[in-house]
Motif scaffolding. Sequence first.
Motif, PDB file in Angstrom:
ATOM      1  N   ALA A   1       0.947  -4.137  -6.324  1.00  0.00           N
ATOM      2  CA  ALA A   1       0.821  -2.708  -6.639  1.00  0.00           C
ATOM      3  C   ALA A   1       1.606  -1.689  -5.949  1.00  0.00           C
ATOM      4  CB  ALA A   1      -0.680  -2.308  -6.486  1.00  0.00           C
ATOM      5  N   GLU A   2       1.784  -1.951  -4.810  1.00  0.00           N
ATOM      6  CA  GLU A   2       2.590  -1.015  -3.918  1.00  0.00           C
ATOM      7  C   GLU A   2       4.055  -1.119  -4.411  1.00  0.00           C
ATOM      8  OE1 GLU A   2       1.474   1.383  -1.420  1.00  0.00           O
ATOM      9  OE2 GLU A   2      -0.215   1.086  -2.650  1.00  0.00           O
TER      10      GLU A   2
ATOM     11  N   LYS B   1       4.578   0.476  -7.765  1.00  0.00           N
ATOM     12  CA  LYS B   1       4.439   2.035  -7.378  1.00  0.00           C
ATOM     13  C   LYS B   1       5.883   2.601  -6.958  1.00  0.00           C
ATOM     14  CE  LYS B   1       0.791   3.353  -5.388  1.00  0.00           C
ATOM     15  NZ  LYS B   1      -0.216   3.577  -4.396  1.00  0.00           N
ATOM     16  N   ARG B   2       6.486   1.828  -6.057  1.00  0.00           N
ATOM     17  CA  ARG B   2       7.642   2.234  -5.570  1.00  0.00           C
ATOM     18  C   ARG B   2       9.031   1.560  -6.322  1.00  0.00           C
ATOM     19  NH1 ARG B   2      10.011   1.305   0.451  1.00  0.00           N
ATOM     20  NH2 ARG B   2      12.063   2.033   0.314  1.00  0.00           N
TER      21      ARG B   2
ATOM     22  N   ASP C   1       9.166   0.311  -9.270  1.00  0.00           N
ATOM     23  CA  ASP C   1       8.843   0.151 -10.869  1.00  0.00           C
ATOM     24  C   ASP C   1       8.733  -1.087 -11.453  1.00  0.00           C
ATOM     25  OD1 ASP C   1       8.608   3.155 -11.148  1.00  0.00           O
ATOM     26  OD2 ASP C   1      10.768   3.283 -11.187  1.00  0.00           O
TER      27      ASP C   1
END
Length: 239
Positions: free
Chosen positions: A177-178, A181-182, A184
């Motif tokens: 997920a991280e 988030k960063r 794409d």
Amino acid sequence: MNGTSASLGEIEALKAAHTAPKVDILICPPATLLNRLSVAAAGSAIATGGEDCHAAENGAHTGDISAEMLVDAGASHVIVGHSERRADHHESDADVRAKAGAALRAGLTAVICLGESLDQREGGETLDVIGSQLAGSLPDGLTGANAVIAYEPIWAIGTGKIPTIEQIEEVHDFIRAELVKRFDAEGDKMRVLYGGSVKPSNAAEIFAVGNVDGALVGGASLKADDFSPIIAALEAAKG
């Protein structure tokens, strides 16, 4: 810090056992063996990498090895931020980030390691620690082609202890997920490996976890008879 010339025979056994693997196989030997192992692996499906690199391209850093030197020795990958480097040599997230950047500069794939201590795990700090390491250790410009993330709970390395499947899944889902988030779409393409007492007896169960894309194998990689079943387990799960 394992292996001498006598260990090179293990690569021949791996080559014979995995002539057309369905997964990627990477061996990161000590620097003293890297060139000879790269030559021995030439023409096979086995890639080779370094165990560490310096952030600088060259200079007065006696005893260190640059990413460019690893490329010259035949490497395609390099491990950075391993917990033993962070602990023994006091490497910070900023140091790891610089080394990962050096890997990109030289055209290497960076295998970037993250992980919490036993005190941090027992204190309920695991995701905070992993989140901080992700933010601090990963340079910009990472893609699914030039970066691999390895989660290695420090307390599980070489101890025989291993997190529960639920704990592994929680951390790997968080890392994914991280990354998304960063980075794409590229964050979804980066492989996330689990490392920490992976062995033939537990590999299949670990590889069944959704966001576990492979393993960073320590002691069980020293002998082909131990490493080969782990490769086979990954092929069965992901191949």
